[in-house]
Design a protein around this motif. Structure first.
Motif, short mmCIF file in Angstrom:
data_model
loop_
_atom_site.label_atom_id
_atom_site.label_comp_id
_atom_site.label_asym_id
_atom_site.label_seq_id
_atom_site.Cartn_x
_atom_site.Cartn_y
_atom_site.Cartn_z
N PRO A 57 108.71 -17.98 -41.25
CA PRO A 57 108.76 -17.76 -39.80
C PRO A 57 107.44 -18.09 -39.09
N SER A 58 106.31 -17.92 -39.78
CA SER A 58 105.03 -18.20 -39.12
C SER A 58 104.88 -19.69 -38.78
N THR A 59 105.55 -20.54 -39.53
CA THR A 59 105.48 -21.98 -39.25
C THR A 59 106.19 -22.30 -37.94
N ILE A 60 107.16 -21.48 -37.54
CA ILE A 60 107.87 -21.70 -36.28
C ILE A 60 106.90 -21.63 -35.11
N ILE A 61 106.00 -20.67 -35.14
CA ILE A 61 105.03 -20.51 -34.05
C ILE A 61 104.10 -21.72 -33.99
N LYS A 62 103.61 -22.16 -35.14
CA LYS A 62 102.73 -23.33 -35.19
C LYS A 62 103.46 -24.57 -34.65
N ALA A 104 120.93 -29.18 -42.23
CA ALA A 104 121.58 -29.45 -40.94
C ALA A 104 120.86 -28.77 -39.79
N HIS A 105 120.38 -27.55 -40.00
CA HIS A 105 119.66 -26.84 -38.94
C HIS A 105 118.32 -27.53 -38.65
N GLY A 106 117.67 -27.99 -39.70
CA GLY A 106 116.41 -28.70 -39.52
C GLY A 106 116.60 -30.01 -38.78
N LEU A 107 117.67 -30.73 -39.12
CA LEU A 107 117.95 -31.99 -38.42
C LEU A 107 118.31 -31.74 -36.96
N ALA A 108 119.04 -30.68 -36.69
CA ALA A 108 119.38 -30.35 -35.31
C ALA A 108 118.12 -30.00 -34.52
N THR A 109 117.21 -29.27 -35.14
CA THR A 109 115.95 -28.94 -34.49
C THR A 109 115.12 -30.20 -34.26
N LEU A 110 115.11 -31.09 -35.24
CA LEU A 110 114.38 -32.36 -35.10
C LEU A 110 114.97 -33.18 -33.95
N ALA A 111 116.28 -33.16 -33.79
CA ALA A 111 116.91 -33.87 -32.68
C ALA A 111 116.48 -33.28 -31.34
N MET A 112 116.37 -31.95 -31.28
CA MET A 112 115.92 -31.32 -30.03
C MET A 112 114.47 -31.66 -29.73
N ILE A 113 113.65 -31.71 -30.76
CA ILE A 113 112.24 -32.07 -30.57
C ILE A 113 112.15 -33.49 -30.02
N GLU A 154 108.62 -33.20 -39.30
CA GLU A 154 109.51 -33.08 -40.45
C GLU A 154 109.00 -32.08 -41.48
N GLN A 155 107.74 -32.14 -41.83
CA GLN A 155 107.22 -31.23 -42.86
C GLN A 155 107.31 -29.76 -42.45
N PRO A 156 106.92 -29.39 -41.20
CA PRO A 156 107.11 -27.99 -40.83
C PRO A 156 108.58 -27.56 -40.84
N LEU A 157 109.47 -28.44 -40.44
CA LEU A 157 110.89 -28.08 -40.46
C LEU A 157 111.39 -27.90 -41.89
#
Length: 162
Positions: A57-62, A104-113, A154-157
């Motif tokens: 979870p700490s990586t989310i903030i970064k 899939a969640h990581g890819l969806a987040t990457l798409a939003m980014i 990509e790496q943080p996700l």
């Protein structure tokens, strides 16, 4: 309880959104918002993907602050490029980014980014999820862009979701 409220946070968010959009705390709006918050997740339960498992979870903030910084910088760069387009036209092109991220969640987040960062457009994802085709508005060095994209996003996700 999980059968009655498959997504309690979503129910609460829908109820709050209903009240916010209506700008009213009348009994009718409180009831309608509660019904919406209760019924919508129940009706769409089958459409929800598997639950995300967040590993760090700490990586989310970064990542949040890194994306925020990139959004501000990209806005300035794109604005400067638009203002100087007659002197130096943008060198836009498509870039194939090899992906290691499979969640899939990581890819969806990457798409939003990619959506919020000006100058990049998510164009296509290979069927096996190994290559992402991005359109970049102004690109000097493709290898540097790919390296930045993979290390910054990509790496943080992957740390968060895999």
């Amino acid at each position: 309880m999980k059968r009655l409220f498959p997504a309690p946070w979503l129910s609460l968010a829908l109820w709050a959104l209903w009240l916010t959009l209506n700008l009213s705390l009348s009994p009718g709006n409180l009831l309608l918002g509660a019904i919406l918050g209760f019924a919508a997740p129940l009706m769409m339960r089958k459409l929800r993907p598997k639950h995300a498992r967040i590993r760090r979870p700490s990586t989310i903030i970064k990542l949040f602050f890194l994306v925020g910084r990139d959004v501000i910088l990209s806005n300035l760069i794109v604005a400067w490029g638009v203002l100087n387009a007659k002197r130096r036209p943008p060198r836009s092109r498509f870039v194939k980014v090899p992906l290691d991220l499979r969640d899939a969640h990581g890819l969806a987040t990457l798409a939003m980014i990619c959506t919020v960062v000006p100058g990049t457009v998510w164009s296509e994802l290979a069927l096996d999820r190994s290559i992402l085709l991005l359109h970049v508005w102004d690109l000097d060095d493709e290898a540097h862009f790919i390296h930045h994209f993979k290390t910054a996003y990509e790496q943080p996700l992957m740390e968060i979701f895999e």
